[in-house]
Write an enzyme that holds these catalytic residues in place. Structure first.
Site, short mmCIF file in Angstrom:
data_model
loop_
_atom_site.label_atom_id
_atom_site.label_comp_id
_atom_site.label_asym_id
_atom_site.label_seq_id
_atom_site.Cartn_x
_atom_site.Cartn_y
_atom_site.Cartn_z
N ASP A 97 79.11 100.43 23.46
CA ASP A 97 80.30 100.93 24.13
C ASP A 97 79.65 101.75 25.24
O ASP A 97 78.80 102.75 25.03
CB ASP A 97 80.92 101.77 23.18
CG ASP A 97 82.18 102.51 23.40
OD1 ASP A 97 82.54 102.55 24.60
OD2 ASP A 97 82.83 102.95 22.64
N PHE A 149 87.55 98.80 23.42
CA PHE A 149 87.04 98.79 24.72
C PHE A 149 87.28 97.58 25.58
O PHE A 149 86.93 96.51 24.94
CB PHE A 149 85.70 99.37 25.11
CG PHE A 149 85.22 99.20 26.37
CD1 PHE A 149 85.54 99.97 27.38
CD2 PHE A 149 84.18 98.08 26.51
CE1 PHE A 149 85.02 99.77 28.72
CE2 PHE A 149 83.57 98.02 27.94
CZ PHE A 149 83.94 98.75 28.97
N HIS A 167 89.95 79.82 30.55
CA HIS A 167 90.15 80.46 31.52
C HIS A 167 89.91 81.90 31.30
O HIS A 167 90.45 82.54 30.45
CB HIS A 167 91.58 80.43 31.82
CG HIS A 167 92.50 80.83 32.75
ND1 HIS A 167 93.65 80.68 33.16
CD2 HIS A 167 91.81 81.97 33.82
CE1 HIS A 167 94.20 81.55 34.21
NE2 HIS A 167 93.02 82.09 34.65
N TRP A 186 97.11 92.48 27.99
CA TRP A 186 97.07 91.69 26.49
C TRP A 186 96.83 92.54 25.49
O TRP A 186 97.44 92.42 24.51
CB TRP A 186 96.09 90.51 26.72
CG TRP A 186 96.15 89.72 25.56
CD1 TRP A 186 97.08 88.71 25.36
CD2 TRP A 186 95.41 89.99 24.31
NE1 TRP A 186 96.66 88.18 24.12
CE2 TRP A 186 95.94 88.86 23.38
CE3 TRP A 186 94.67 90.96 23.87
CZ2 TRP A 186 95.45 88.83 22.09
CZ3 TRP A 186 93.99 90.75 22.67
CH2 TRP A 186 94.29 89.74 21.80
N LEU A 218 90.47 85.69 31.65
CA LEU A 218 91.42 86.82 32.09
C LEU A 218 90.73 87.67 32.82
O LEU A 218 89.77 88.15 32.87
CB LEU A 218 92.05 87.59 30.91
CG LEU A 218 92.82 86.85 29.79
CD1 LEU A 218 93.18 87.44 28.59
CD2 LEU A 218 94.19 86.22 30.64
#
Length: 359
Positions: free
Chosen positions: A223, A125, A144, A154, A146
């Protein structure tokens, strides 16, 4: 192959010629409730093992990865729980593509730790957060984070590169609740190796399969799908919600609102090659949890505090779980600078304020 060296060759291919350390904590198999509910009359149980990796350079932790491997009668399921970086990579050293490191660690798990007698599922996930495993690392200006969209792309690329580990692929899917089919396809690799589809891997039948969601959706820790199933239990609707209704209602949950892009990935196939291992040490789930909490309770906000926390973790890791890795990658790459930091935050699960124990 000796257990202590199983990841050395894989990581050397993607690391620059520096001396790294990899810490790999593997737990014993432990019984747990069934990953996918069948019926109250089914008294069988599943079992799971946890793999926790930390990559370090010059005494400072760089990357952490947590993966659960579940064994049931039907499947072996590899759930990528969390991945995170500290951002404390030395600016005077050749940079490392942490994404490639994660891919190789997953490749090693598939290659060495999955049994060959049943289908294999890889699930995760993806939702971007500033930190998952290394407390305070979000304060490091070189870390950094994302964006949601970058992270989903990615992970799609990472999973796509694992095709060579499978002898056959049955399903490979990406689901983004609330997004159109065309939008979901835009996150997939332009020249894919895997046969990607839009949807999920949890149903055997057609989209109108009448089987209720609770008998198909796996109950992974931390989750949002599990939290929604628990919500349906509380509302006494868990035995009524169909596949279509599950996904419709899930997209209205908090994790999928506020304009965020959340990717639910699934890959199912078969693996028919395996290398035998010697000296396959493991620890208890309690021991692994205590070691993992060293990173969760450390301070990775500055280089000095990260070094202290990293040393604290290393001092508690059993010697057999410490692996020396010398990188061999010499392909010229552009060094990062403070103005253009390397993108090195990867994540695969929601962060919690308090650590939960596994069921």
């Amino acid at each position: 192959m000796l257990a202590e060296s199983r990841f050395v060759d894989l990581l050397a291919q993607v690391l620059p010629p520096l001396e790294f350390k990899l810490y790999h904590l593997k737990t014993h198999l432990k019984k747990c409730r069934k990953l996918v509910f069948t019926s109250k009359s089914d008294k069988s149980v599943d079992a799971y093992a946890t793999h926790f990796f930390v990559l370090s350079l010059d005494g400072i932790d760089l990357l952490g990865l947590e993966v659960y491997i579940y064994e049931s009668r039907e499947y072996t399921t590899m759930f990528v729980s969390k991945a995170d970086t500290t951002g404390h990579y030395p600016s005077d050293k050749p940079p490392t593509q942490m994404g490639k490191v994660v891919q190789q660690l997953l490749r090693g798990l598939i290659r060495y730790y999955l049994p060959l007698d049943k289908p294999v599922r890889v699930c995760l996930f993806a939702k971007a957060e500033r930190q998952y495993l290394f407390l305070g690392s979000a304060k490091n200006p070189l870390k950094h984070v994302l964006s949601d969209a970058q992270l989903v792309k990615w992970w799609a690329s990472c999973l796509d590169g694992l095709k060579s580990e499978f002898s056959s692929i049955k399903k490979c899917a990406l689901q983004i609740p609330g997004a159109s089919e065309a939008a979901v396809k835009s996150y997939l690799p332009s020249n894919p190796q895997l046969p990607w589809t839009v949807g999920d891997i949890f149903w055997e039948g057609a989209p109108d399969d009448p089987t209720i969601a609770v008998k198909r959706i796996p109950r992974f820790p931390d989750d949002p799908k599990l939290r929604f199933l628990e919500f349906l239990v509380a509302e006494k609707r868990v035995k009524k919600v169909s596949r279509a209704q599950f996904w419709i209602e899930l997209q209205s949950r908090q994790e999928f609102r506020l304009g965020t892009t959340v990717g639910i990935f699934g890959l199912e196939g078969t693996v028919d090659k395996h290398e035998s291992l010697e000296g396959n040490h493991s620890i208890t789930q309690k021991e692994a949890r205590l070691l993992r909490e060293v990173t969760l309770e450390g301070d990775y906000s500055t280089k000095s505090s990260a070094e202290y926390s990293s040393n604290e973790f290393a001092s508690r890791v059993p010697s057999y779980a410490e692996i020396d890795v010398k990188g061999t990658l010499t392909t010229p790459v552009v060094k990062r600078t403070v103005e253009t930091p390397q993108v090195n935050v990867l994540s695969a699960g929601l962060v919690r304020k308090k650590q939960k124990t596994q069921r």
